[in-house]
Design a protein around this motif. Structure first.
Motif, mmCIF file in Angstrom:
data_model
loop_
_atom_site.group_PDB
_atom_site.id
_atom_site.type_symbol
_atom_site.label_atom_id
_atom_site.label_comp_id
_atom_site.label_asym_id
_atom_site.label_seq_id
_atom_site.Cartn_x
_atom_site.Cartn_y
_atom_site.Cartn_z
ATOM 1 N N LEU A 61 -11.813 17.309 -3.329
ATOM 2 C CA LEU A 61 -12.488 17.497 -4.619
ATOM 3 C C LEU A 61 -12.051 16.434 -5.625
ATOM 4 O O LEU A 61 -12.869 15.925 -6.396
ATOM 5 C CB LEU A 61 -12.221 18.906 -5.156
ATOM 6 C CG LEU A 61 -12.893 20.027 -4.361
ATOM 7 C CD1 LEU A 61 -12.288 21.382 -4.729
ATOM 8 C CD2 LEU A 61 -14.398 20.021 -4.587
ATOM 9 N N ILE A 62 -10.766 16.101 -5.606
ATOM 10 C CA ILE A 62 -10.265 15.046 -6.493
ATOM 11 C C ILE A 62 -10.926 13.723 -6.133
ATOM 12 O O ILE A 62 -11.360 12.967 -7.013
ATOM 13 C CB ILE A 62 -8.725 14.939 -6.423
ATOM 14 C CG1 ILE A 62 -8.071 16.194 -7.013
ATOM 15 C CG2 ILE A 62 -8.231 13.674 -7.132
ATOM 16 C CD1 ILE A 62 -6.583 16.311 -6.743
ATOM 17 N N GLU A 63 -11.008 13.436 -4.840
ATOM 18 C CA GLU A 63 -11.627 12.181 -4.381
ATOM 19 C C GLU A 63 -13.090 12.095 -4.823
ATOM 20 O O GLU A 63 -13.582 11.014 -5.114
ATOM 21 C CB GLU A 63 -11.526 12.046 -2.864
ATOM 22 C CG GLU A 63 -10.125 11.771 -2.353
ATOM 23 C CD GLU A 63 -9.536 10.443 -2.843
ATOM 24 O OE1 GLU A 63 -10.294 9.451 -3.000
ATOM 25 O OE2 GLU A 63 -8.322 10.398 -3.079
ATOM 26 N N LYS A 64 -13.771 13.237 -4.870
ATOM 27 C CA LYS A 64 -15.165 13.269 -5.324
ATOM 28 C C LYS A 64 -15.265 13.138 -6.844
ATOM 29 O O LYS A 64 -16.350 13.014 -7.388
ATOM 30 C CB LYS A 64 -15.827 14.587 -4.921
ATOM 31 C CG LYS A 64 -16.112 14.725 -3.465
ATOM 32 C CD LYS A 64 -16.764 16.078 -3.203
ATOM 33 C CE LYS A 64 -16.918 16.370 -1.748
ATOM 34 N NZ LYS A 64 -17.451 17.727 -1.512
ATOM 35 N N GLY A 65 -14.132 13.247 -7.524
ATOM 36 C CA GLY A 65 -14.128 13.173 -8.982
ATOM 37 C C GLY A 65 -14.392 14.515 -9.656
ATOM 38 O O GLY A 65 -14.583 14.569 -10.862
ATOM 39 N N ASP A 66 -14.378 15.582 -8.878
ATOM 40 C CA ASP A 66 -14.626 16.915 -9.427
ATOM 41 C C ASP A 66 -13.288 17.591 -9.740
ATOM 42 O O ASP A 66 -12.839 18.485 -9.027
ATOM 43 C CB ASP A 66 -15.450 17.743 -8.440
ATOM 44 C CG ASP A 66 -16.010 19.007 -9.065
ATOM 45 O OD1 ASP A 66 -15.572 19.377 -10.180
ATOM 46 O OD2 ASP A 66 -16.885 19.633 -8.432
ATOM 47 N N LEU A 67 -12.671 17.151 -10.825
ATOM 48 C CA LEU A 67 -11.348 17.658 -11.180
ATOM 49 C C LEU A 67 -11.381 19.120 -11.598
ATOM 50 O O LEU A 67 -10.419 19.858 -11.372
ATOM 51 C CB LEU A 67 -10.725 16.797 -12.279
ATOM 52 C CG LEU A 67 -10.486 15.329 -11.912
ATOM 53 C CD1 LEU A 67 -9.804 14.598 -13.063
ATOM 54 C CD2 LEU A 67 -9.679 15.183 -10.641
ATOM 55 N N ALA A 68 -12.482 19.572 -12.173
ATOM 56 C CA ALA A 68 -12.596 20.989 -12.561
ATOM 57 C C ALA A 68 -12.564 21.877 -11.317
ATOM 58 O O ALA A 68 -11.862 22.890 -11.284
ATOM 59 C CB ALA A 68 -13.868 21.220 -13.362
ATOM 60 N N ALA A 69 -13.311 21.501 -10.289
ATOM 61 C CA ALA A 69 -13.308 22.276 -9.041
ATOM 62 C C ALA A 69 -11.953 22.165 -8.343
ATOM 63 O O ALA A 69 -11.471 23.138 -7.756
ATOM 64 C CB ALA A 69 -14.422 21.810 -8.112
ATOM 65 N N ALA A 70 -11.321 20.999 -8.425
ATOM 66 C CA ALA A 70 -9.996 20.811 -7.824
ATOM 67 C C ALA A 70 -8.981 21.716 -8.522
ATOM 68 O O ALA A 70 -8.117 22.319 -7.867
ATOM 69 C CB ALA A 70 -9.567 19.352 -7.920
ATOM 70 N N LYS A 71 -9.095 21.822 -9.825
ATOM 71 C CA LYS A 71 -8.208 22.701 -10.593
ATOM 72 C C LYS A 71 -8.388 24.155 -10.162
ATOM 73 O O LYS A 71 -7.409 24.898 -10.014
ATOM 74 C CB LYS A 71 -8.507 22.543 -12.088
ATOM 75 C CG LYS A 71 -7.678 23.398 -12.994
ATOM 76 C CD LYS A 71 -8.075 23.132 -14.447
ATOM 77 C CE LYS A 71 -7.422 24.094 -15.394
ATOM 78 N NZ LYS A 71 -7.839 23.858 -16.785
ATOM 79 N N THR A 72 -9.606 24.546 -9.924
ATOM 80 C CA THR A 72 -9.892 25.906 -9.462
ATOM 81 C C THR A 72 -9.342 26.117 -8.055
ATOM 82 O O THR A 72 -8.726 27.145 -7.767
ATOM 83 C CB THR A 72 -11.418 26.168 -9.481
ATOM 84 O OG1 THR A 72 -11.881 26.037 -10.822
ATOM 85 C CG2 THR A 72 -11.744 27.546 -8.952
ATOM 86 N N ARG A 73 -9.541 25.143 -7.182
ATOM 87 C CA ARG A 73 -9.099 25.296 -5.790
ATOM 88 C C ARG A 73 -7.579 25.322 -5.687
ATOM 89 O O ARG A 73 -7.013 26.090 -4.901
ATOM 90 C CB ARG A 73 -9.673 24.172 -4.923
ATOM 91 C CG ARG A 73 -9.361 24.297 -3.446
ATOM 92 C CD ARG A 73 -9.934 25.556 -2.841
ATOM 93 N NE ARG A 73 -9.730 25.589 -1.404
ATOM 94 C CZ ARG A 73 -9.413 26.673 -0.712
ATOM 95 N NH1 ARG A 73 -9.290 27.834 -1.308
ATOM 96 N NH2 ARG A 73 -9.234 26.612 0.579
ATOM 97 N N ALA A 106 1.382 18.962 -8.790
ATOM 98 C CA ALA A 106 -0.064 18.848 -8.600
ATOM 99 C C ALA A 106 -0.806 19.758 -9.585
ATOM 100 O O ALA A 106 -1.828 19.364 -10.161
ATOM 101 C CB ALA A 106 -0.435 19.188 -7.157
ATOM 102 N N LEU A 107 -0.283 20.953 -9.777
ATOM 103 C CA LEU A 107 -0.873 21.877 -10.752
ATOM 104 C C LEU A 107 -0.844 21.265 -12.153
ATOM 105 O O LEU A 107 -1.841 21.304 -12.881
ATOM 106 C CB LEU A 107 -0.115 23.206 -10.758
ATOM 107 C CG LEU A 107 -0.387 24.157 -9.609
ATOM 108 C CD1 LEU A 107 0.704 25.219 -9.530
ATOM 109 C CD2 LEU A 107 -1.751 24.801 -9.756
ATOM 110 N N ALA A 108 0.290 20.709 -12.531
ATOM 111 C CA ALA A 108 0.430 20.117 -13.866
ATOM 112 C C ALA A 108 -0.543 18.956 -14.053
ATOM 113 O O ALA A 108 -1.157 18.824 -15.125
ATOM 114 C CB ALA A 108 1.871 19.655 -14.083
ATOM 115 N N ALA A 109 -0.694 18.132 -13.036
ATOM 116 C CA ALA A 109 -1.603 16.988 -13.142
ATOM 117 C C ALA A 109 -3.042 17.456 -13.358
ATOM 118 O O ALA A 109 -3.767 16.914 -14.191
ATOM 119 C CB ALA A 109 -1.511 16.115 -11.891
ATOM 120 N N LEU A 110 -3.448 18.487 -12.613
ATOM 121 C CA LEU A 110 -4.822 18.975 -12.730
ATOM 122 C C LEU A 110 -5.048 19.821 -13.977
ATOM 123 O O LEU A 110 -6.173 19.920 -14.467
ATOM 124 C CB LEU A 110 -5.198 19.775 -11.480
ATOM 125 C CG LEU A 110 -5.505 18.906 -10.263
ATOM 126 C CD1 LEU A 110 -5.434 19.718 -8.987
ATOM 127 C CD2 LEU A 110 -6.864 18.240 -10.423
#
Length: 140
Positions: A61-73, A106-110
């Motif tokens: 998800l991060i690679e796709k640029g979808d940081l909001a979804a990555a944060k959720t996942r 990783a949590l803090a970064a997202l």
């Protein structure tokens, strides 16, 4: 102590509500990853495969640029890791702490107010490396 008991009772309810909401939306907020047998190897902590899969999904998800979804996942990783703590930590406390700190980074970064994609990518790469190191240590 009461707060902790209430939180333990609420977690399954919140998970059920989230699941219903996801199913009702008709889309999944994450991808499903396949890992190799080497990646699924058991560490001193036991089988970390399910945690690594969530981290891989987050990475995709991060690679796709979808940081909001990555944060959720990655929240799924946080919850499942915390839930498994009592069973994992006694097996190899030092290894557990290393991975736990990597998850926290990783949590803090997202969760940053303005997440930096490069920092998110690096923190999730570091986390995946920690899972791999834990598995490799047992394979030796």
């Amino acid at each position: 102590m009461k707060k902790q008991k209430i939180q333990q009772k609420i977690k399954p309810i919140m998970l059920a509500i989230s699941t219903v909401a996801i199913l009702a939306s008709g889309t999944l907020p994450f991808t499903v990853s396949v890992i190799s047998p080497a990646q699924a190897a058991s560490s001193k902590l036991g089988d970390l495969g399910k945690f690594r899969i969530i981290a891989q999904d987050t990475s995709a998800l991060i690679e796709k640029g979808d940081l909001a979804a990555a944060k959720t996942r990655i929240k799924d990783l946080e919850l499942s890791w915390d839930e498994a703590e009592a069973g994992l930590k006694p097996r190899a406390a030092a290894d557990w702490h290393v991975i736990d700190k990597s998850i926290d980074k990783a949590l803090a970064a997202l969760r940053a107010s303005n997440p930096n994609p490069a920092s998110c990518k690096q923190s999730i790469r570091d986390l995946l490396n920690e899972f791999d190191k834990a598995n490799a240590a047992t394979a030796k």
